[in-house]
Design a protein around this motif. Structure first.
Motif, mmCIF file in Angstrom:
data_model
loop_
_atom_site.group_PDB
_atom_site.id
_atom_site.type_symbol
_atom_site.label_atom_id
_atom_site.label_comp_id
_atom_site.label_asym_id
_atom_site.label_seq_id
_atom_site.Cartn_x
_atom_site.Cartn_y
_atom_site.Cartn_z
ATOM 1 N N LEU A 7 0.863 -1.163 0.000
ATOM 2 C CA LEU A 7 0.000 0.000 0.000
ATOM 3 C C LEU A 7 0.903 1.217 0.000
ATOM 4 C CD1 LEU A 7 -1.674 -2.339 1.503
ATOM 5 C CD2 LEU A 7 -3.157 -0.497 2.221
ATOM 6 N N THR A 93 -4.980 2.201 -1.432
ATOM 7 C CA THR A 93 -4.235 3.169 -0.626
ATOM 8 C C THR A 93 -4.936 3.549 0.665
ATOM 9 O OG1 THR A 93 -5.196 4.979 -1.903
ATOM 10 C CG2 THR A 93 -3.060 4.143 -2.628
ATOM 11 N N THR A 94 -6.261 3.438 0.722
ATOM 12 C CA THR A 94 -6.987 3.759 1.947
ATOM 13 C C THR A 94 -8.113 2.752 2.154
ATOM 14 O OG1 THR A 94 -8.601 5.229 0.877
ATOM 15 C CG2 THR A 94 -6.548 6.239 1.651
ATOM 16 N N HIS A 96 -12.074 2.385 4.341
ATOM 17 C CA HIS A 96 -13.146 3.233 4.865
ATOM 18 C C HIS A 96 -14.186 2.379 5.580
ATOM 19 C CE1 HIS A 96 -11.647 6.647 2.466
ATOM 20 N NE2 HIS A 96 -11.325 5.707 1.596
ATOM 21 N N TRP A 108 -14.105 -2.336 7.744
ATOM 22 C CA TRP A 108 -13.279 -1.669 6.741
ATOM 23 C C TRP A 108 -13.586 -2.218 5.347
ATOM 24 C CZ3 TRP A 108 -11.440 2.550 8.449
ATOM 25 C CH2 TRP A 108 -10.778 2.669 9.675
ATOM 26 N N GLN A 111 -10.683 1.030 -0.589
ATOM 27 C CA GLN A 111 -11.109 2.262 -1.246
ATOM 28 C C GLN A 111 -11.851 2.047 -2.565
ATOM 29 O OE1 GLN A 111 -8.150 5.377 -1.325
ATOM 30 N NE2 GLN A 111 -8.954 6.254 -3.212
ATOM 31 N N SER A 123 -11.834 9.559 -1.212
ATOM 32 C CA SER A 123 -10.471 10.002 -0.954
ATOM 33 C C SER A 123 -9.905 10.661 -2.200
ATOM 34 C CB SER A 123 -9.587 8.813 -0.555
ATOM 35 O OG SER A 123 -8.228 9.190 -0.464
ATOM 36 N N GLN A 125 -6.743 10.429 -2.808
ATOM 37 C CA GLN A 125 -5.600 9.606 -3.178
ATOM 38 C C GLN A 125 -5.981 8.635 -4.294
ATOM 39 O OE1 GLN A 125 -3.099 7.977 -0.005
ATOM 40 N NE2 GLN A 125 -4.454 8.954 1.483
ATOM 41 N N ASP A 127 -6.804 5.201 -5.994
ATOM 42 C CA ASP A 127 -7.462 4.041 -5.392
ATOM 43 C C ASP A 127 -6.503 2.861 -5.259
ATOM 44 O OD1 ASP A 127 -10.087 5.253 -5.267
ATOM 45 O OD2 ASP A 127 -10.125 5.063 -7.446
#
Length: 302
Positions: A7, A93-94, A96, A108, A111, A123, A125, A127
């Motif tokens: 990541l 990368t993230t 949510h 969770w 992304q 985000s 950033q 994906d």
């Protein structure tokens, strides 16, 4: 030769996009290499880009979504030896949780999937970020073996690059756990949607375990994926790779190699394979809407 994931983020260089058939997700790809290297290499760059975009087409044609997926990809020297090398790394990368549209509370979601469930980008950033090992195309790492950039699944003794990309983006789209491999704890105390599909025979589902039980499960060689779509497809749960000792980047986030036939998301490269196979059912269990196969010719690239 192993597959691995990561990541992280990469710098911006140049962007192309894929316009998908109706209902399939659109993918915007940024090649994050400098001029003259990686995806812009004067000799291999065009072939690398073509093979990569072919793999992007194959994945995106199977995933339904209204929010474009932002991808950054590059080639970097990742090293290796004459007999072993990391072929590529990729990941979201993230993550949510508790967003509008989330199917489950306090869970969770990666992304790319969270964006589709929410209906807009959560985000700024990218994906998914990905890097592939440029050393594989050199004379030292893996010897005379290099990447094959054709799309016909006939790599000979070389390594089929399309297969590597398909595998790595399986992780990027969500085939990965977020469990702390040192403690067995959830990320910030919140389970991830992938790990909620896992069970250890004789112990129970991962979400019912204590941290200590979950930690022990990671090296038990008895972890199975028991999401309902996978179970229905295989008439039972399917074994996950959980060797002892734990293998960072491989354990838990792959099908076990003992499964037959071979599956795209196994931890080791076994040859050209352009089929997402059982990953389709796994993604349905994660919350993706997965479409029937579509011909790559149905796509346009801009």
């Amino acid at each position: 030769m192993t597959w691995k994931r990561f990541l992280g983020g990469l710098c911006l260089a140049a962007t192309v996009g894929i316009v998908s058939p109706t209902h399939a997700v659109t993918v915007n790809v940024t090649f994050a290499d400098s001029a003259g290297e990686g995806f812009f290499d004067s000799t291999l760059g065009a072939a690398r880009q073509a093979a990569f975009m072919y793999a992007m087409n194959l994945w995106a044609s199977r995933l339904q979504g209204t929010v474009p997926v932002q991808v950054q990809a590059s080639f970097d020297p990742l090293g290796g030896s004459a007999s072993s090398a990391v072929l590529g790394q990729a990941g979201f990368t993230t993550v949510h949780a508790n967003f509008s549209g989330a199917p489950l509370p306090n869970v969770w979601y990666p992304q790319p999937l969270a964006n589709q469930l929410h209906g807009s980008d959560l985000s700024t950033q990218p994906d998914i970020t990905a890097v592939f090992n440029s050393d594989v195309d050199g004379p030292v790492v893996l010897g005379s073996v290099g990447f094959y950039y054709g799309t016909d699944q006939n790599p000979g003794s070389d390594i089929d690059f399309v297969t590597i990309v398909l595998h790595e983006f399986g992780h990027g789209y969500g085939f990965v756990d977020l469990i702390d491999s040192n403690t067995g704890q959830w990320l910030s105390g919140v389970p991830d949607i992938y790990s909620l599909q896992l069970t250890q025979h004789g112990v129970g589902d991962f979400d019912t375990m204590t941290d200590a039980q979950r930690l022990a499960a990671l090296t038990s060689n008895q972890v199975y994926f028991n999401g309902p779509n996978v179970v229905a497809a295989k008439s039972g749960d399917v074994k996950i790779y959980a060797p002892n000792p734990y293998e960072s980047g491989s354990s838990i986030s792959h099908w076990d190699p003992s499964n037959t036939p071979d599956l795209l998301m196994e931890p080791y490269y076994f040859g050209a394979h352009h089929d997402i196979d059982l990953t389709r059912q796994a993604f349905l269990d994660l919350g993706w809407t997965v479409l029937p196969p579509a011909a790559v010719e149905d796509w346009s690239i801009y």
